[in-house]
Design an enzyme around this catalytic site. Structure first.
Site, short mmCIF file in Angstrom:
data_model
loop_
_atom_site.label_atom_id
_atom_site.label_comp_id
_atom_site.label_asym_id
_atom_site.label_seq_id
_atom_site.Cartn_x
_atom_site.Cartn_y
_atom_site.Cartn_z
N LYS A 199 0.85 -1.20 0.00
CA LYS A 199 0.00 0.00 0.00
C LYS A 199 0.88 1.24 0.00
O LYS A 199 1.55 1.55 0.98
CB LYS A 199 -0.94 0.05 1.21
CG LYS A 199 -2.07 1.05 0.92
CD LYS A 199 -2.66 1.72 2.13
CE LYS A 199 -1.90 2.86 2.70
NZ LYS A 199 -1.86 4.11 1.91
N SER A 254 5.23 7.09 10.38
CA SER A 254 5.34 7.76 11.67
C SER A 254 5.28 6.76 12.83
O SER A 254 4.70 5.68 12.70
CB SER A 254 4.20 8.77 11.82
OG SER A 254 2.96 8.08 11.80
N ALA A 256 3.56 7.17 15.49
CA ALA A 256 2.17 7.06 15.94
C ALA A 256 1.44 5.96 15.16
O ALA A 256 0.78 5.09 15.75
CB ALA A 256 1.46 8.40 15.76
N GLU A 275 9.83 0.68 10.50
CA GLU A 275 10.90 1.70 10.35
C GLU A 275 10.19 3.04 10.56
O GLU A 275 9.41 3.47 9.73
CB GLU A 275 11.52 1.57 8.96
CG GLU A 275 12.90 2.19 8.89
CD GLU A 275 12.86 3.55 8.25
OE1 GLU A 275 12.81 4.54 9.02
OE2 GLU A 275 12.88 3.62 7.02
N CYS A 309 13.35 10.25 7.35
CA CYS A 309 13.23 9.71 8.71
C CYS A 309 14.55 9.89 9.46
O CYS A 309 14.57 10.09 10.67
CB CYS A 309 12.79 8.26 8.69
SG CYS A 309 13.75 7.25 7.57
N GLU A 410 9.14 14.94 15.91
CA GLU A 410 9.60 14.91 14.52
C GLU A 410 8.84 15.97 13.71
O GLU A 410 7.62 15.92 13.59
CB GLU A 410 9.34 13.52 13.94
CG GLU A 410 9.93 13.33 12.57
CD GLU A 410 9.75 11.91 12.04
OE1 GLU A 410 8.65 11.35 12.17
OE2 GLU A 410 10.72 11.38 11.48
#
Ligand code: NDP
Length: 507
Positions: A199, A254, A256, A275, A309, A410
């Site tokens: 996806k 993320s 979250a 990751e 990242c 972040e």
């Protein structure tokens, strides 16, 4: 010399025109779901738009996949696994991966322009991504052979430890390196013998769809080995990561959402690798050559408009060189070209979406409230010619408390927080005082100090005197809340395999 349009309005029009023309040349023909080797509409017939972040114009409408579509894709993947792919030996898988690498390479320019349109990254950086994607398939093609397991012959016992694929894996990737992240996921999954449902992020579905077209056009894999379900995270990503017939989940994005993915995978006790985000430090020692340090720090944070990242978003610069390094960074920022990402001269393109601009701007407001002093940037660019695009100025901010949200969270934009140090231990305490632990950088000519700092930084990947260059063969992944598992390495292949032990008595 070519005549340059003069006014801001003319420059805007010229960019729009160039993007429309490029879109007509490189957009994929098919924007349906890629299931079982065919492009199909979503079950509900819905679509969503993907927008060019440079011009704000719609590039294409892609199929909006939901649970029923994920089910179809997972079924197609199992069919391909059971009927064909599981019977492919290492040699055939190796040849298939190598052919995918060759095909991506042959389409480098086209894919780079497509990625630049959809994501907004400078085409020079998109070209590096495409080469990196090809390299992934080549690297994992190399690992396919020799992945034979182990044996133990002892007394009357013959033991074998063999590696088997999971069967069908679910993979969710973000928008910051769309094709590259897709290749980081697809190549090891296929090398290990799995079929997959991928996806892509809603903001950037196009390069994965074009890759799917290339797979089909060139007959590179049996139908259904790779499936692509475009759509929104909650509608397509969540059913995929919580699917009972998906045996392994891999996610980049993320922290979250990574936590949600882990919970969804837990429902079926599905193996998961993550990751996730970062807030990586770059430590500059006093012995550095200032010019070199500035180049490195600048690239650590501003590459890909800070949407990395591993971005080096916290700078710890020694007092003795701090003024010089900061002056150098200000000059470097002054010299940066923000502009059309299709232009080879552009250093910083737009961010991927309005939403991401708003998010970065909220952090800049927060930094202002929290007492930050802006040494450069801090706003959206004041250039009418860029008004259509999702641009944010490269920003340098000093004076923030290390506990403040703008330092701890972040931002994922071109924003560097600066801290000066003279006491190593105090500095290293701050360096490690974040929830993340993805990466870090050390800049010094003193090999002993470099080693000590690299070991003291609590992160999965530390560069000494370089940044961002990720090489297949050197594992990449995070400590703490930056993730679980490693990419780019033999360890990655192992994440896509399960271990079977056969313990045979010879009595
Ligand atoms: P997300 O983590 O939401 O996106 C990453 C991927 O996860 C996308 O494909 C997204 O789909 C998908 N997704 C979203 N929700 C779910 C879910 N419940 N289950 C499964 N998959 C899901 O990142 P955002 O785009 O929301 O960006 C927010 C922030 O995340 C950024 O500002 C940045 O700080 C961080 N980020 C970090 C990245 C990294 O490489 N570490 C990459 C991207 C973002 P969709 O986009 O369709 O919603």
């Amino acid at each position: 010399m070519s005549s340059q349009p003069e006014s801001a309005a003319e420059r805007r029009d010229a960019v729009r025109e160039r993007h429309r023309e490029t879109a007509s040349e490189v957009l994929p023909e098919h924007t349906g779901l890629y299931v079982g080797g065919e492009f199909v509409d979503s079950a509900a017939g819905e679509t969503f738009d993907t927008v060019d972040p440079t011009t704000g114009e719609v590039l294409a409408s892609a199929a909006r996949g939901r649970e029923a579509d994920v089910d179809r894709a997972v079924e197609a993947a199992w069919r391909a696994f059971d009927e064909e792919w599981s019977g492919y030996g290492a040699g055939r898988r190796q040849r298939a991966l190598t052919a995918i690498a060759d095909t991506i390479e042959a389409h480098t320019e086209e894919l780079a322009r497509l990625e630049s349109l959809d994501n907004g990254k400078p085409v020079s950086e998109a070209t590096i991504d495409v080469r990196g994607a090809a390299e992934q398939f080549r690297y994992f093609a190399g690992l396919v052979r020799g992945n034979d397991g182990e044996t133990m012959a002892e007394g009357s016992r013959y033991g074998q430890v063999i590696k088997e694929p999971y069967g069908v894996v679910g993979q969710v990737v973000p928008w910051n390196f769309p094709l590259l992240m897709a290749s980081w996921k697809l190549a090891p999954a296929l090398a290990a013998g799995n079929c997959t449902v991928l996806k892509p992020a809603e903001q950037t579905p196009l390069s994965a769809l074009r890759l799917a077209e290339l797979l089909t056009e060139n007959d590179l894999l049996p139908d259904g080995v790779v499936n692509v379900v475009t759509g929104y995270g909650e509608e397509a990503g969540a059913p995929l990561t919580g699917h009972p017939d998906v045996r392994k989940v891999a996610f980049t994005g993320s922290t979250a959402v990574g936590k949600e993915v882990m919970k969804a995978a837990a429902e079926n006790v599905t193996d998961v690798t993550l990751e996730l985000g970062g807030k990586s430090p770059v430590v500059v020692f006093p012995d550095v050559e200032v010019e070199k340090a500035v180049r490195l720090v600048s690239s650590a944070i501003f590459y890909n408009t800070g949407e990395c990242c591993e971005a080096g978003s916290r700078l710890f610069v020694h007092d003795d060189v701090a003024d010089e390094v900061l002056a150098g960074l200000q000059a470097a920022i002054d010299g940066m070209t923000l502009g059309d990402p299709l232009d080879e001269e552009t250093d910083l393109g737009p961010k991927v979406s309005r939403e991401q601009v708003d998010r970065t701007m909220e952090y800049l407001d927060l930094a202002r409230e929290e007492g930050g002093q802006f040494l450069a940037g801090g706003d959206r660019p004041d250039d009418e010619a860029l008004a259509d695009g999702c641009y944010v100025e490269p920003t340098l901010v000093e004076g923030l408390d290390h506990d403040s949200r703008a330092v701890q969270e972040e931002i994922f934009g071109p924003v560097l927080s600066v801290f000066r140090w003279d006491d190593y231990d105090e500095m290293m305490t701050l360096v490690n005082d974040v929830d993340y632990g993805l990466a870090g950088g050390v800049v010094t000519n003193d090999a002993t100090k470099a080693q000590r700092a690299a070991r003291d930084i609590q992160a999965g990947y530390v560069w000494i005197n370089s940044y961002h260059d990720l090489v297949p063969g050197l594992p990449f992944g995070g400590y703490k809340q930056s993730g679980i598992g490693r990419e780019l390495s033999e360890e990655t292949l192992a994440h896509y395999q399960q271990t079977k032990t056969i313990n045979q008595s010879l009595r």
